[in-house]
Design a protein around this motif. Structure first.
Motif, PDB file in Angstrom:
ATOM      1  N   ALA A 194       0.635  -1.081   0.548  1.00 54.60           N
ATOM      2  CA  ALA A 194       0.181  -0.537  -0.191  1.00 54.60           C
ATOM      3  C   ALA A 194       0.693   1.561   0.468  1.00 54.60           C
ATOM      4  O   ALA A 194       0.794   2.250  -0.633  1.00 54.60           O
ATOM      5  N   LYS A 195       2.236   1.206   0.938  1.00 59.73           N
ATOM      6  CA  LYS A 195       3.029   2.338   0.547  1.00 59.73           C
ATOM      7  C   LYS A 195       3.688   2.923  -0.580  1.00 59.73           C
ATOM      8  O   LYS A 195       3.908   3.583  -0.748  1.00 59.73           O
ATOM      9  N   GLU A 196       3.992   1.328  -1.253  1.00 57.64           N
ATOM     10  CA  GLU A 196       4.693   1.993  -2.288  1.00 57.64           C
ATOM     11  C   GLU A 196       3.152   2.485  -3.672  1.00 57.64           C
ATOM     12  O   GLU A 196       3.965   3.066  -4.142  1.00 57.64           O
ATOM     13  N   ILE A 197       1.914   2.345  -3.819  1.00 63.41           N
ATOM     14  CA  ILE A 197       1.308   2.222  -4.180  1.00 63.41           C
ATOM     15  C   ILE A 197       1.433   4.067  -3.735  1.00 63.41           C
ATOM     16  O   ILE A 197       1.077   5.262  -5.162  1.00 63.41           O
ATOM     17  N   TRP A 198       1.116   4.290  -2.629  1.00 65.85           N
ATOM     18  CA  TRP A 198       1.007   6.436  -1.732  1.00 65.85           C
ATOM     19  C   TRP A 198       1.995   6.620  -2.611  1.00 65.85           C
ATOM     20  O   TRP A 198       2.094   7.864  -3.293  1.00 65.85           O
TER      21      TRP A 198
END
Length: 205
Positions: A194-198
């Protein structure tokens, strides 16, 4: 099993840390609740409904990140031995007219409309928010003293508010507790994804 029982007993002592935490002006507008296993499970189920509302009018990538992030926290709570809720009467003014809430004085703050369609229906008195932070940090400190793993989660508070598990208090934060061979709140693959997407979304802006 014996660790889970010990965590539930320790939660009662952790609650004392919440009760005795310093509070602005000496006014105790903090409440806490140690959830039953059934109530903890209801929080996990409520996550799906809450995140669905947050996904409205978002990009597909943002929706995916939200889903990964919330699913990870829901799974962590489900695996936890116990869940505490800590809330504060955030809409109560301390009476200092400090302007920290964004209003000119406490009267304007108290008369402000708080729409229930918001996930966290502010505005809130800045001192009550500080009290909430101190109280749950005191709880996390006591958990650490018992070698119990924990994680402060605002998402659990959002779900708890929807379920009215700490009615009359807002905002609410959750503190799941766990004792296992490895800290279940770290190294979560879904959270990292999720962090990578954000990060990618922010770079594209």
């Amino acid at each position: 099993m014996q660790e889970a029982l010990a965590v539930k007993e320790a939660a009662k002592i952790i609650g004392i840390s919440i009760r005795t935490a310093p509070k602005s002006g000496g006014f105790d507008d903090i409440a806490y609740k140690i959830l039953t296993d059934k109530q903890k499970k209801s929080i996990v189920h409520k996550f799906k409904e809450v995140v669905g509302g947050l996904q409205k009018e978002k990009s597909s990538d943002f929706k995916k990140a939200l889903q990964l992030d919330w699913n990870s926290d829901a799974d962590a709570i489900d695996k936890s031995d116990c869940l505490l809720l800590v809330g504060v009467e955030g809409a109560k003014a301390l009476g200092l007219n400090c302007g920290g809430c964004g209003f000119g004085n406490c009267a304007q703050f108290s008369n402000a409309k708080r729409p229930r369609n918001l996930s966290i229906p502010g505005p809130f008195c800045i001192f009550k928010i500080l009290d909430l932070g101190i109280a749950i940090s005191s709880a996390a400190k006591t958990a650490a003293n018992f070698n119990i793993d924990s994680r402060i989660m605002y998402k659990a508070g959002l779900a708890a508010d929807k379920l009215e598990l700490l009615k009359g208090y807002n905002p609410i934060l959750g503190l799941p507790l766990s004792a296992s061979g490895k800290n279940i709140y770290f190294d979560r693959k879904e959270k990292l994804m999720a962090k990578e997407i954000w990060v990618g979304i922010n770079k594209a802006r």
